[in-house]
Each structure stands twice: as C-alpha cells, then as structure tokens.
Design a protein around this motif. Structure first.
Motif, short mmCIF file in Angstrom:
data_model
loop_
_atom_site.label_atom_id
_atom_site.label_comp_id
_atom_site.label_asym_id
_atom_site.label_seq_id
_atom_site.Cartn_x
_atom_site.Cartn_y
_atom_site.Cartn_z
N ARG A 1 -5.29 7.85 -6.87
CA ARG A 1 -5.66 8.91 -7.82
C ARG A 1 -6.30 9.74 -7.62
N ASN A 2 -7.45 9.57 -6.62
CA ASN A 2 -8.52 10.61 -6.38
C ASN A 2 -8.30 11.70 -5.51
N THR A 3 -7.11 11.37 -4.45
CA THR A 3 -6.39 12.20 -3.59
C THR A 3 -5.26 13.08 -4.20
N GLY A 4 -4.91 12.75 -5.51
CA GLY A 4 -3.73 13.45 -5.97
C GLY A 4 -2.41 12.68 -5.88
N ARG A 5 -2.34 11.67 -5.04
CA ARG A 5 -1.00 10.94 -4.76
C ARG A 5 -0.35 10.25 -5.89
N ILE A 6 -1.21 9.84 -6.79
CA ILE A 6 -0.90 9.28 -8.11
C ILE A 6 -1.35 10.23 -9.16
N LEU B 1 0.94 -1.17 0.13
CA LEU B 1 -0.03 0.08 -0.05
C LEU B 1 0.85 1.33 0.02
N LYS B 2 1.91 1.23 0.56
CA LYS B 2 2.82 2.57 0.72
C LYS B 2 3.40 2.48 -0.49
N THR B 3 3.84 1.27 -1.18
CA THR B 3 4.70 1.63 -2.46
C THR B 3 3.67 1.95 -3.45
N ILE B 4 2.41 1.84 -3.29
CA ILE B 4 1.32 2.43 -4.30
C ILE B 4 1.37 4.03 -4.14
N GLU B 5 1.23 4.53 -2.86
CA GLU B 5 1.21 5.69 -2.40
C GLU B 5 2.51 6.70 -2.93
N MET B 6 3.73 5.83 -3.19
CA MET B 6 4.87 6.45 -3.44
C MET B 6 5.29 6.35 -5.04
N SER B 7 4.06 5.86 -5.73
CA SER B 7 4.46 5.87 -7.22
C SER B 7 3.69 6.82 -7.92
N MET B 8 4.34 7.64 -8.88
CA MET B 8 3.74 8.65 -9.84
C MET B 8 2.72 8.23 -10.51
N ILE B 9 2.69 7.16 -11.13
CA ILE B 9 1.87 6.56 -12.04
C ILE B 9 1.70 5.08 -11.92
N SER B 10 0.45 4.65 -12.36
CA SER B 10 0.05 3.27 -12.24
C SER B 10 -0.37 2.82 -13.45
#
Length: 172
Positions: free
Chosen positions: A102-107, A68-77
């Motif tokens: 994506r909805n919160t702007g992290r990705i 989950l943290k890795t997803i948060e620290m990724s620019m694009i999925s």
C-alpha cells in the motif's frame, strides 16, 4: 458494505498497471473461514471480482514467496481482523506485506473489517491482540524488531477507515 464493483475498479483505474487479482483476502481461518470470510469471498466473486483466498496454500512457519507475490499482484486487500488474528505469525507477516505494498503504491486500497473486535483493541494492543503480541515478544526475544514491526503495522491498519461487524450487522 460498500466495496467497489468490477465496473468501478476498471473504470477508475487510470494507470497502466495490471493486477492478477482484484482483491486479496487476509484473515485468520479458524476464526472466520467457513462463515463470514467464506460468504464475503462468494459475494465478491459473484460481483465479478477476481478474489484470492489462501485456503489451499501449504502452511508453514514462514510466509511463502508465492503468497508475497500474490499480495503484490492484487489491486485491493481486505483484512478481516478477528480476535485471534494477531496470534498468527502468518497473518502478521501477510499484514506487513500488505501495508508495504500500500505504501509503495502496489496495492491501491486496504479495507479493514473488524469482525467482532473493536478497532481500538487493535490500535492499543489490548485484549487478545495484546496477549498475542506479548507471546510473540517472548518467542522472538532475539528479533524484537519483527514484533515491533507487527505492532506498528497493526496500529496503522487499524487506523484506516473500515467496517465493524458485530452480531450480524455491519457498521461504518
């Protein structure tokens, strides 16, 4: 496929946000791991993109905090939808987190790839996607909110502009 290059990513990033990974790959391993997704991963890395692929993480019934943290620290999925994607609780939980980020702007961006599946099959929960979700309905009778969230997330991501891959050809 017209994915961003390392140069485009770094030059277009106007915020001060820093990511650990340029790309997070979400996929159903048994469907695409050593074929399509492996080649995609290699191509992204060869183009200088720091790409996360979860081949070596310990699998369990629940998605790990580390992932989950890795997803948060990724620019694009990049989400590679394949015929058995929805049968994996792990993939569905991963997808929920990706859309949340994506909805919160992290990705910044989510790119769906429809690997030998039709996007409408995912949106309408038909075919193997419908069967997998029906199985989840039975398994999670006590937590229908979870399955509802998976259904909504699949529909939302399948509605994003993506690429279809059929028989060796990519269609926009």
């Amino acid at each position: 496929m017209d994915f961003p290059t390392k140069e485009k990513l770094t030059s277009s990033s106007s915020s001060t946000r820093h990511w650990s990974y340029d790309i997070f790959l979400s996929f159903r391993g048994e469907d695409t791991d050593y074929g399509f997704t492996g080649h995609l991963y290699t191509a992204l890395c060869d183009n200088g993109l720091i790409t996360f692929i979860d081949n070596n993480l310990q699998r369990g019934e629940e998605i790990s905090i580390e992932l989950l943290k890795t997803i948060e620290m990724s620019m694009i999925s990049i989400v590679v939808f394949s015929e058995n994607y929805a049968s994996s609780i792990w993939c569905l939980d991963e997808l929920v987190k990706i859309l949340e980020c994506r909805n919160t702007g992290r990705i910044r961006k989510v790119y769906p790839i429809f690997y030998k599946v039709n996007p409408s099959e995912i949106r309408k929960h038909e075919g193997k996607f419908g069967m997998a979700l029906d199985n989840h309905d039975k398994k999670f009778e006590d937590d229908m909110e979870k399955v509802t969230r998976w259904r909504e997330t699949l529909t939302q991501v399948a509605n994003l502009s993506g690429h279809e891959y059929k028989n060796g050809y990519v269609f926009n």
